[in-house]
Design a protein around this motif. Structure first.
Motif, PDB file in Angstrom:
ATOM      1  N   LYS A   1      -7.960  -8.968   8.578  1.00 46.33           N
ATOM      2  CA  LYS A   1      -7.817  -9.382   7.193  1.00 46.33           C
ATOM      3  C   LYS A   1      -6.929 -10.617   7.078  1.00 46.33           C
ATOM      4  O   LYS A   1      -6.044 -10.835   7.895  1.00 46.33           O
TER       5      LYS A   1
ATOM      6  N   SER B   1      -3.860 -12.984   5.776  1.00 47.08           N
ATOM      7  CA  SER B   1      -2.450 -12.630   5.591  1.00 47.08           C
ATOM      8  C   SER B   1      -1.709 -13.854   5.070  1.00 47.08           C
ATOM      9  O   SER B   1      -2.333 -14.869   4.729  1.00 47.08           O
TER      10      SER B   1
ATOM     11  N   SER C   1      -6.094 -17.246   7.449  1.00 50.71           N
ATOM     12  CA  SER C   1      -7.407 -16.618   7.566  1.00 50.71           C
ATOM     13  C   SER C   1      -7.926 -16.817   8.984  1.00 50.71           C
ATOM     14  O   SER C   1      -7.642 -17.838   9.622  1.00 50.71           O
TER      15      SER C   1
ATOM     16  N   GLU D   1     -13.852  -8.515   2.311  1.00 50.74           N
ATOM     17  CA  GLU D   1     -12.445  -8.275   2.612  1.00 50.74           C
ATOM     18  C   GLU D   1     -11.972  -6.976   1.964  1.00 50.74           C
ATOM     19  O   GLU D   1     -11.176  -6.239   2.545  1.00 50.74           O
ATOM     20  N   ASN D   2     -12.463  -6.693   0.748  1.00 44.80           N
ATOM     21  CA  ASN D   2     -12.076  -5.441   0.100  1.00 44.80           C
ATOM     22  C   ASN D   2     -12.631  -4.247   0.857  1.00 44.80           C
ATOM     23  O   ASN D   2     -11.990  -3.200   0.944  1.00 44.80           O
TER      24      ASN D   2
ATOM     25  N   ASP E   1     -13.031  -4.139   4.052  1.00 46.89           N
ATOM     26  CA  ASP E   1     -12.256  -3.982   5.277  1.00 46.89           C
ATOM     27  C   ASP E   1     -10.986  -3.176   5.052  1.00 46.89           C
ATOM     28  O   ASP E   1     -10.439  -2.606   5.995  1.00 46.89           O
ATOM     29  N   ASP E   2     -10.485  -3.159   3.788  1.00 42.86           N
ATOM     30  CA  ASP E   2      -9.268  -2.412   3.506  1.00 42.86           C
ATOM     31  C   ASP E   2      -9.428  -0.941   3.876  1.00 42.86           C
ATOM     32  O   ASP E   2      -8.491  -0.291   4.324  1.00 42.86           O
TER      33      ASP E   2
END
Length: 353
Positions: A75, A77, A94, A204-205, A207-208
């Motif tokens: 992800k 940071s 990224s 990305e959401n 992957d959370d």
């Protein structure tokens, strides 16, 4: 002399302008991967760093202006760097397989704030800030004397005049002067800096919660990021003729244990892998029990001559007793030959991370 209401209005306007400047700042976007080292040159020596997530690595040496950045899949940071001249620089990190820009030469106008104008910030200054605040009275100007309540109105008026003259003589800039307390707030809030907008925000959401929604994909990404590690357990290998089985490392993550292996074909013939199994013996004379992996990564059916195959096996996290052993068995599909690599509890129970 300006009246107090007028000064207060000017002072309030200056504060609103400063707040707008803070909100206008955005983190510097940087793409990174594990094959390319991105170099960042700062205008002053690095004093303090708020590190990014574990899939990014930022390194620097004391009393230098150069930072080195690498990244692995994961992800996005953020990174915050405070230099000795008091400026703070924020970065949105990224991962990208293709890097277009390798060097960043920063100027002070790219900083998001200045922590304490006119004072050099060192690592010890940041660490001891709370102690200094407790030992010294709170001051609103540059003098060392405490502020009396009877003169607070006059002091506030003077500050308003100063703010007014500064606002009229100079053009507004992106830099905002902050005290030590504000720097603490900046460091804390930097952990929640909004990431650079991109077209794959929905991914990305996802992957959370990847570990819970797609466990196998989570294992694959973790293995891909770690299977090329250098050998740490240098004595953990076995060899049969010119076929060697080596344990490079053991890692743990969440509820799993990862065995990172290396199969070496040092012969001039192709090696056909019959299988790779894990067996646990609970004591002397006891039968070995097969340990079933949760996931295996990159095991090839055939290994070319003079080549290496790096493999990762994932198990539910476990430990073994003092008299127990775990053996890894590599078999040859074209013969009865094989390689057996035994591991005692000191190796199995001691992951490198």
């Amino acid at each position: 002399m300006k009246s107090f209401p007028t000064c207060f209005v000017v002072f309030l306007g200056s504060m609103l302008l400063a707040c707008f400047a803070v909100q206008a700042q955005s983190a510097i976007p940087i793409n990174a991967n594990d094959n390319v080292t991105t170099t960042i040159f700062f205008p002053s020596n690095i004093a303090k760093v708020v590190p990014p997530a574990v899939n990014f690595n930022f390194e620097y040496e004391d009393h230098t202006q150069i930072g080195l950045l690498k990244g692995r899949k994961g992800k996005p940071s953020n990174l915050l760097v405070i230099t000795e001249d008091g400026y703070a620089y924020s970065f949105a990190l990224s991962y990208s397989e293709e890097i277009q820009k390798f060097n960043f030469i920063l100027t002070i106008d790219q900083a998001v704030s200045q922590t304490n104008p006119g004072k050099t910030v060192g690592a010890s200054d940041v660490a001891d800030r709370k102690t200094e605040e407790n030992d010294s009275p709170e001051i609103t100007d540059n003098t060392s004397a405490p502020v009396d309540t009877d003169t607070s109105d006059a002091t506030q008026a003077n500050e308003a005049d100063t703010s007014s003259s500064t606002a009229t003589d100079n053009k507004p800039t992106a830099q905002v002067n902050m005290d030590n307390t504000s720097m603490d707030t900046l460091v804390q809030q930097n952990k929640d800096v909004p990431k650079q907008a991109s077209g794959n925000n929905s991914r990305e959401n996802e992957d959370d919660d990847l570990y819970d929604t797609d466990r196998e994909e989570y294992y694959r990404i973790f293995c891909e990021n770690n299977y090329l590690q250098k050998t740490i357990l240098k004595r953990s290998f076995r060899k049969n003729k010119k076929i060697a089985l080596r344990l490079n490392n053991i890692l743990t993550d969440r509820n799993e244990k990862y065995f990172i292996l290396q199969i070496e074909n040092n012969s001039k013939k192709e090696f056909s892998v019959g299988g790779l199994g894990f067996f646990r013996r609970t004591g002397v004379g006891q039968l070995e029990k097969i340990i079933t992996p949760l996931y295996s990564f990159n095991l090839q059916e055939t290994i070319d001559p003079q080549s290496v195959n790096e493999v990762v096996y994932v198990f539910k996290n476990f430990e073994i007793g003092n008299k127990e052993t775990v053996s890894i068995v590599l078999t040859d599909a074209s013969s009865d030959n094989g390689v057996v690599l035994p591991m005692d509890n000191l190796i199995v129970n001691s992951p490198s991370n």
